[in-house]
Structure formats: structure tokens, C-alpha cells
Write a protein that holds these residues in place. Structure first.
Motif: not given
Length: 240
Positions: A98-101, A41-54, A26-37
Motif C-alpha cells: 500500500a505504501t511501497g515502504k 538493498d541498503p540504499d533502498r530499504h535502510a531509511a524506511d526500516l530505520f524509521a519504521a523501527n524508531r 533466487p534473488r527475486t521478489p515474492m509478491s502477494g496481495r498486501v506485501c512484497r518480499v
């Protein structure tokens, strides 16, 4: 394992009673203690991922992937819009609670509910995520969904046979090496031999306990160092 034979005396596979096809992820989140999978969504995630990879000093983290590195956020968005919005592969962003990113990417692919087989791949952990608790917990969450929620019998991991880090990660996570397909593909103009690994449904209960023991806060000292290694726990689980 007991060898089975048919009425002609020929060896055959063991019976699979009450088999039912698995469900699509399903297209639903999976949540744990330290992360969420969650589905990417490019609108929500692309900038964070690009910055993290840089944050990486060079492009070595992209060597074994068939795409990247990306020089600009626009280039990354174009790739995401083209490659990451389908149903197979079903791409997910890995979120630091912890950061939501977003700090990493993983996907389900080769999804075959009819025979209850599915693969995890397109794994790319940005530097802030590597060797972190998040890197392990996100894999546990994706496994738990596959086996506990959706009823799959087989969970696959494949990687370039030259990628020693990926092969070590597969074994640490409880996958069993099955063999190498030679000259399986050409990636970025180079030959790719592909190493195959899997976890089976009958192995999952013991592997799950190993993950839960490792992820427990009790497994970590005050300085954050682990008391037991996951590789030791999963190896013992598979021997049991």
C-alpha cells in the motif's frame, strides 16, 4: 508411520525415492496481495526500516536478536552493509504494497540444498507491521517459495527458548516443536537455549491450504476482524 528395516533387521529411515537436491533461493521478489518480499538493498530499504523501527517506544523488539537496537541510521547502515548482503543468510526486506515502504526483515539461512533443508530467521517486524496481514502473508510467501518453487523437504524455525512470542508464532504458522538445545549459544552476554521447530514437505500441502483459507478476503469481516484463526486452521491441518 511404518517402521522400515534393512537386511540385518535393523530399524532404518523410510526410503526417499527419486531424491534430488533442492535449489538455492533466487534473488527475486515474492509478491502477494498486501506485501512484497525482496532481497534487501541498503540504499533502498535502510531509511524506511530505520524509521519504521524508531516507531517503537523502546528496544524490546531487539532483545532476542544478536544485534540492535541501532541509535542512528548510520549505525544501521553499517550493520546492514556488513551482515545483510551475503548469500547465507539471504536477507529480505518486507514491503507494504500500500505504501511501497519497507516495514520488516526476514531471511533464509542455514541453506543446505544437498539435503533439502533451509531455515527462516532474523525476523524483525517494525511496529507498523506487527499483528498485521503483512506479517502472515510474508511468511506464507517465503514458505511457498521453499516448498513449491525450490523443492526443500524441511523448513526450520529456531528461536531463543525464552522468547515466548516467537514460539507462539511458530506454532500459529504451522511449525512443529522438536525440542530445545540447551546452552546452544551466548547472545549479548547471556546464555541462549534454542527451541527448534520445523515444517516438512509432506505437511506443506495441508498447511498451505490453511494459509490460503486464512489469507482469503472472505475470512475477514467488514470491520477487519478475522473469522477463523490461523492457529486453529494450521492445528487442524497438522492433525489431518
Amino acid at each position: 508411520m511404518t517402521q522400515h528395516h534393512n537386511e540385518f533387521g535393523q530399524p532404518v529411515g523410510f526410503p526417499v525415492s527419486n531424491f534430488r537436491p533442492a535449489e538455492l533461493p533466487p534473488r527475486t521478489p515474492m509478491s502477494g496481495r498486501v506485501c512484497r518480499v525482496e532481497p534487501i538493498d541498503p540504499d533502498r530499504h535502510a531509511a524506511d526500516l530505520f524509521a519504521a523501527n524508531r516507531a517503537a517506544p523502546d528496544g524490546r523488539y531487539w532483545t532476542y536478536l544478536p544485534y540492535g537496537p541501532f541509535e542512528t541510521l548510520e549505525d544501521y547502515r553499517v550493520w546492514m552493509d556488513k551482515a545483510c548482503l551475503g548469500d547465507d543468510p539471504l536477507f529480505h526486506a518486507i514491503i507494504d504494497q500500500a505504501t511501497g515502504k519497507a516495514v520488516g526483515v526476514a531471511s533464509y539461512l542455514r541453506i543446505d540444498p544437498k539435503v533439502a533443508s533451509i531455515e527462516v530467521g532474523h525476523i524483525n517486524y517494525a511496529p507498523p507491521m506487527q499483528r498485521s496481514l503483512i506479517a502472515t502473508e510474508c511468511m506464507y510467501l517465503m514458505m511457498a517459495r521453499v516448498f513449491d518453487e525450490l523443492g526443500y523437504r524441511r523448513y526450520e524455525w529456531k528461536c531463543n527458548a525464552a522468547n515466548e512470542a516467537s514460539k507462539r508464532a511458530a506454532v500459529r504458522l504451522g511449525f512443529t516443536y522438536e525440542g530445545t538445545f540447551r546452552q546452544m549459544s551466548v547472545v549479548k552476554g547471556r546464555n541462549r537455549d534454542t527451541a527448534w521447530f520445523s515444517i516438512l514437505d509432506r505437511e506443506w500441502p495441508a498447511v498451505k491450504q490453511a494459509f490460503q483459507a486464512w489469507l482469503s478476503p472472505d475470512n475477514f469481516a467488514a470491520d477487519g476482524n478475522q473469522k477463523q484463526r490461523l492457529s486453529d486452521l494450521t492445528a487442524a491441518a497438522l492433525r489431518a
